[in-house]
Design a protein around this motif. Structure first.
Motif, short mmCIF file in Angstrom:
data_model
loop_
_atom_site.label_atom_id
_atom_site.label_comp_id
_atom_site.label_asym_id
_atom_site.label_seq_id
_atom_site.Cartn_x
_atom_site.Cartn_y
_atom_site.Cartn_z
N LEU A 69 0.85 -1.19 0.00
CA LEU A 69 0.00 0.00 0.00
C LEU A 69 0.89 1.24 0.00
O LEU A 69 1.79 1.36 0.84
CB LEU A 69 -0.91 0.03 1.23
N VAL A 70 0.64 2.16 -0.93
CA VAL A 70 1.42 3.40 -1.01
C VAL A 70 0.45 4.57 -1.09
O VAL A 70 -0.17 4.81 -2.13
CB VAL A 70 2.36 3.40 -2.24
N PRO A 71 0.28 5.33 0.01
CA PRO A 71 -0.59 6.52 -0.05
C PRO A 71 0.13 7.66 -0.77
O PRO A 71 1.31 7.93 -0.52
CB PRO A 71 -0.84 6.85 1.42
N SER A 72 -0.57 8.33 -1.65
CA SER A 72 0.03 9.43 -2.40
C SER A 72 -0.16 10.78 -1.72
O SER A 72 0.41 11.78 -2.17
CB SER A 72 -0.56 9.48 -3.81
N ARG A 73 -0.93 10.82 -0.64
CA ARG A 73 -1.20 12.07 0.08
C ARG A 73 -1.38 11.76 1.55
O ARG A 73 -1.71 10.62 1.93
CB ARG A 73 -2.47 12.73 -0.47
N PRO A 74 -1.19 12.73 2.42
CA PRO A 74 -1.51 12.51 3.83
C PRO A 74 -3.01 12.53 4.05
O PRO A 74 -3.78 13.08 3.26
CB PRO A 74 -0.81 13.68 4.53
N GLY A 75 -3.45 11.91 5.15
CA GLY A 75 -4.87 11.89 5.47
C GLY A 75 -5.34 10.50 5.83
O GLY A 75 -4.55 9.56 5.99
N SER A 76 -6.67 10.36 5.98
CA SER A 76 -7.27 9.09 6.38
C SER A 76 -7.67 8.29 5.14
O SER A 76 -8.14 8.85 4.14
CB SER A 76 -8.50 9.35 7.26
N PHE A 77 -7.50 6.97 5.24
CA PHE A 77 -7.85 6.07 4.15
C PHE A 77 -8.65 4.90 4.70
O PHE A 77 -8.46 4.47 5.86
CB PHE A 77 -6.59 5.53 3.45
N THR A 78 -9.55 4.39 3.87
CA THR A 78 -10.34 3.21 4.21
C THR A 78 -10.17 2.18 3.10
O THR A 78 -10.52 2.44 1.93
CB THR A 78 -11.83 3.55 4.37
N VAL A 79 -9.62 1.04 3.47
CA VAL A 79 -9.46 -0.07 2.51
C VAL A 79 -10.67 -0.97 2.65
O VAL A 79 -10.91 -1.53 3.73
CB VAL A 79 -8.16 -0.85 2.78
N PRO A 80 -11.49 -1.12 1.62
CA PRO A 80 -12.68 -1.97 1.73
C PRO A 80 -12.29 -3.42 1.93
O PRO A 80 -11.13 -3.81 1.75
CB PRO A 80 -13.39 -1.75 0.38
N PRO A 81 -13.25 -4.27 2.34
CA PRO A 81 -12.93 -5.69 2.52
C PRO A 81 -12.34 -6.29 1.25
O PRO A 81 -12.80 -6.04 0.13
CB PRO A 81 -14.29 -6.31 2.86
N LEU A 82 -11.29 -7.09 1.44
CA LEU A 82 -10.62 -7.74 0.32
C LEU A 82 -11.28 -9.08 0.04
O LEU A 82 -11.50 -9.89 0.96
CB LEU A 82 -9.14 -7.95 0.64
N ASP A 83 -11.59 -9.34 -1.22
CA ASP A 83 -12.17 -10.62 -1.63
C ASP A 83 -11.04 -11.61 -1.91
O ASP A 83 -10.16 -11.35 -2.74
CB ASP A 83 -13.03 -10.45 -2.88
N ILE A 84 -11.07 -12.74 -1.22
CA ILE A 84 -10.04 -13.77 -1.41
C ILE A 84 -10.72 -15.13 -1.50
O ILE A 84 -11.86 -15.31 -1.07
CB ILE A 84 -9.01 -13.77 -0.26
N VAL A 85 -10.01 -16.09 -2.09
CA VAL A 85 -10.49 -17.46 -2.23
C VAL A 85 -9.60 -18.34 -1.37
O VAL A 85 -8.39 -18.44 -1.61
CB VAL A 85 -10.45 -17.93 -3.70
N VAL A 86 -10.21 -18.97 -0.34
CA VAL A 86 -9.48 -19.80 0.60
C VAL A 86 -9.97 -21.24 0.46
O VAL A 86 -11.15 -21.52 0.72
CB VAL A 86 -9.67 -19.30 2.05
#
Length: 550
Positions: free
Chosen positions: A98-115
Motif C-alpha cells: 500500500l502506497v498513499p500518495s497524500r496525507p490523510g485518512s484512508f479506508t481499505v474496503p474488505p478484500l475478496d479472497i479465495v481460501v
C-alpha cells in the motif's frame, strides 16, 4: 395444557436448530487477521498489508480494490508458522503493498479472497497517512516497496573509447537476503560494449533524504562507447530472495529493474598521429631485457608491460619494428583488469621474441605505444629505451642455412657417406649385442633351472547325461548350431572308443552318423524336425550302448 406443551416443544426444537446452525457456522468460520506495517505510513511511503488466514492450505486474491489516493498491489502468497508465548499459528499469508500518495485518512474496503476454494472477505481497514517527511527514517516508495535499485556512473561525459563504470547497488532497510542478487537481464546499451569488472565493495549505510539505508553492491560493469552521441547507460534486472519475517516462513522472490543515467560521448580530437591505433586511456610501458649474448637464429625473449587506466579490454600491442638482420614477433601474455575510482585500471603483458639472422651487435628499436589521454585531452606516446643485442656465430640452424657461403658438394657427399657407414655400424653392433644377451640369458635360465609353467589340465570328458541334456535342450529350442556341436563332440568321443573293444562292430554306424552330420553342418544343408528327431534317437541308442562312458 397439551397445546401449550406442543407450542413450547416446537419453540425449543427451533432454538436447538438455530444453536446447532450457529455452532456449525462457527466451526467453519475462518480466522482472518490483517496487519499493516507500519500502521501509519507517511505519504509516498510503501507499507505492507498482510492477510493471515489460520489453518488454510491455499489462498489467492479474487481482486484488488481501488481507493482514491492509495495504490494497492498484490505482492505474493506464502505459508507461515509462528510460535509465540506458547501458542502456535500456521496458515497462508497474502501480502499487499500500500502506497498513499497524500496525507490523510484512508479506508481499505474488505478484500475478496479465495481460501481452499471458498470465497471469503476480510474486514475493512482504516489508517492515517502522515505528511511526507513527518517521520524520519521511513522507507521511500521504490521497486516492490521494500528495496531501492540504484545505478551510479563514474562519469556523465566521456570521449569515444573511454569506458564508463556503472556500479549497481541495492538499498534496503534491514531485509535479510538469502543470497546475492542474480542478473536476469544483463545491462545493454546501444552504441556501447558492456564488460563486467571484478570489484568488491563492502556493505555500508548511506543517508538519503528519506532516511538511512543499507547499501549492497550487486555488480560493476564497464560500458565502452563506440561512437559519439547522447545515450542513457544502465538498465538490467535482478532477482533475489528475501527471508520471511515469520518463523519457519518461506522466502519470497523479488525482481527489480534498474534505471538508466544520461551519458554524453564526445568525438576524439582531429588529426591523430600516424601510429595511433584507437587506444584511449593513460598508460606507461616497461620492458625487461635479459642480459647476455645469443647465437644466430637463437631466440631472445623481451617482456613488455603496459600499465595504466582506461580501455585495457581492447588495448593494442606495443609497436616493435624489425630491423636489418633481426626478426621481431609480439604476442599477448595475459592481462589483469580491475575497477578504479572512476575507470578500469590494470595492465596488459606481452612477450617479444627477437630472432637474429646474422652475427654482430644488432640494435633493437624502442617499443612504442600511442594513445589518447582523455584527462589531458591530448594524444600521447610512451616507449621503452632502445636495446642492443650481441649475436655470436653459432650453429643454431644446420650449416648452409645461416646465411653464409654455400657448402662444397664433395663435402656434402662425404658427409652423407660417413652418416651411412655410421648407421650400418650401429645396426651391426645392436644385432651382435642382442645375440650375446640372448645367449647369456639362456645360460642363466638353464643354470638356475627355472621351471616352466605347466600346461593347463585337459578338460574332463563329458558324461552321457551331459550329452543327453544338451542335445535335448538344443532340439527343444530349435538351436541347431548347438545341436550340431554337441552331436559332433559325442560322436568324436565314441569314435575313439569303438576302434577297439566290444563296440568295434558299431564303428561303421558311428562313422555314418558323423558323415551325415558333417554334410549338414559344413555342406550348407539343414535338418528338418523329423530328421533331427531321428538323428537324436540314433545318438541316444549309441550312447546307451556305450557303457564305458560314465
Amino acid at each position: 395444557m397439551k397445546g401449550y406443551s406442543l407450542i413450547n416443544s416446537g419453540s425449543g426444537a427451533l432454538l436447538i436448530l438455530l444453536f446447532l446452525g450457529t455452532a456449525a457456522q462457527g466451526l467453519h468460520a475462518r480466522q482472518i487477521e490483517t496487519v499493516l506495517t507500519p500502521p501509519s505510513p507517511a505519504a509516498g511511503e510503501a507499507a505492507t498489508l498482510q492477510v493471515k488466514i489460520n489453518g488454510a492450505s491455499s489462498a489467492k486474491p479474487a481482486g484488488v480494490p481501488r481507493v482514491e489516493g492509495l495504490e494497492i498491489d498484490f505482492s505474493g502468497t506464502r505459508r507461515g508458522f509462528e510460535f509465540i508465548n506458547g501458542k502456535t499459528w500456521s496458515g497462508v499469508i497474502l501480502q499487499y503493498t500500500l502506497v498513499p500518495s497524500r496525507p490523510g485518512s484512508f479506508t481499505v474496503p474488505p478484500l475478496d479472497i479465495v481460501v481452499d476454494g471458498e470465497n471469503v472477505r476480510t474486514r475493512e481497514l482504516r489508517f492515517t497517512a502522515a505528511g511526507a517527511g513527518a517521520k524520519p527514517g521511513t522507507k521511500p516508495r521504490a521497486g516492490r516497496g521494500d528495496f531501492v535499485p540504484l545505478v551510479e556512473l563514474s562519469a556523465g561525459r566521456v570521449y569515444q573509447g573511454q569506458p564508463v563504470l556503472a556500479r549497481y547497488y541495492l538499498l534496503h532497510r534491514g531485509a535479510e537476503l538469502t543470497g546475492r542478487p542474480v542478473f536476469k537481464n544483463i545491462p545493454e546499451t546501444g552504441g556501447f560494449v558492456t564488460r563486467q569488472v571484478e570489484e568488491r565493495i563492502e556493505e555500508t549505510v548511506v543517508r538519503r533524504p528519506e532516511g538511512d539505508y543499507y547499501r549492497v553492491h550487486v555488480a560493476t560493469f564497464a560500458a565502452l562507447p563506440t561512437r559519439e552521441g547522447e545515450y542513457r547507460v544502465g538498465g538490467g534486472a535482478v532477482e533475489f530472495q528475501v527471508a520471511d519475517s515469520f518463523i519457519f516462513g518461506f522466502p519470497r522472490n523479488v525482481a527489480l529493474a534498474f534505471g538508466t543515467e544520461p551519458v554524453r560521448v564526445l568525438p576524439l580530437p582531429p588529426a591523430p598521429p600516424a601510429d595511433y591505433r584507437g587506444d584511449v586511456g593513460d598508460f606507461t610501458i616497461h620492458g625487461e631485457f635479459p642480459p647476455g649474448p645469443v647465437k644466430v637464429y637463437e631466440e631472445k625473449k623481451l617482456t613488455l608491460t603496459v600499465k595504466g587506466r582506461g580501455n585495457i579490454f581492447t588495448i593494442n600491442e606495443p609497436a616493435v619494428e624489425s630491423t636489418d638482420g633481426l626478426r621481431v614477433l609480439v604476442e599477448k601474455n595475459g592481462e589483469t583488469i580491475g575497477a578504479g575510482r572512476d575507470t578500469p585500471e590494470g595492465e596488459a603483458r606481452y612477450i617479444v621474441t627477437l630472432i637474429p639472422e646474422k652475427p654482430g651487435t644488432l640494435a633493437v628499436k624502442a617499443a612504442a605505444f600511442c594513445f589518447f589521454n582523455p584527462w589531458s585531452g591530448k594524444y600521447e606516446r610512451v616507449s621503452t629505451g632502445p636495446f642492443s643485442l650481441e649475436v655470436k656465430e653459432g650453429t643454431a640452424l644446420p650449416v648452409g642455412e645461416q646465411g653464409g657461403a654455400p657448402e662444397d658438394p664433395d663435402r656434402t657427399r662425404r658427409r652423407k657417406i660417413l652418416a651411412l657407414l655410421l648407421s650400418l655400424t650401429g645396426a651391426f653392433v645392436l644385432a651382435g649385442g642382442t645375440v650375446l644377451w640372448e645367449r647369456r640369458r639362456y645360460r642363466l635360465v638353464k643354470k638356475h633351472d627355472v621351471p616352466r609353467t605347466p600346461p593347463p589340465p585337459p578338460e574332463p570328458p563329458r558324461t552321457k547325461a551331459d550329452y543327453r541334456r544338451e542335445l535335448l535342450i538344443a532340439l527343444k529350442r530349435g538351436d541347431m548350431p548347438r545341436f550340431y556341436r554337441t552331436a559332433e563332440k559325442a560322436l568324436n568321443q565314441m569314435a575313439d572308443a569303438v576302434k577297439d573293444g566290444p563296440l568295434a562292430s558299431r564303428q561303421g554306424e558311428v562313422s555314418a552318423l558323423k558323415n551325415r552330420l558333417q554334410r549338414v553342418k559344413y555342406g550348407g544343408g539343414e535338418l528338418g524336425a523329423e530328421d533331427a528327431d531321428a538323428l537324436y534317437n540314433e545318438l541316444l541308442a549309441l550312447l546307451n550302448e556305450y557303457h564305458s562312458m560314465p
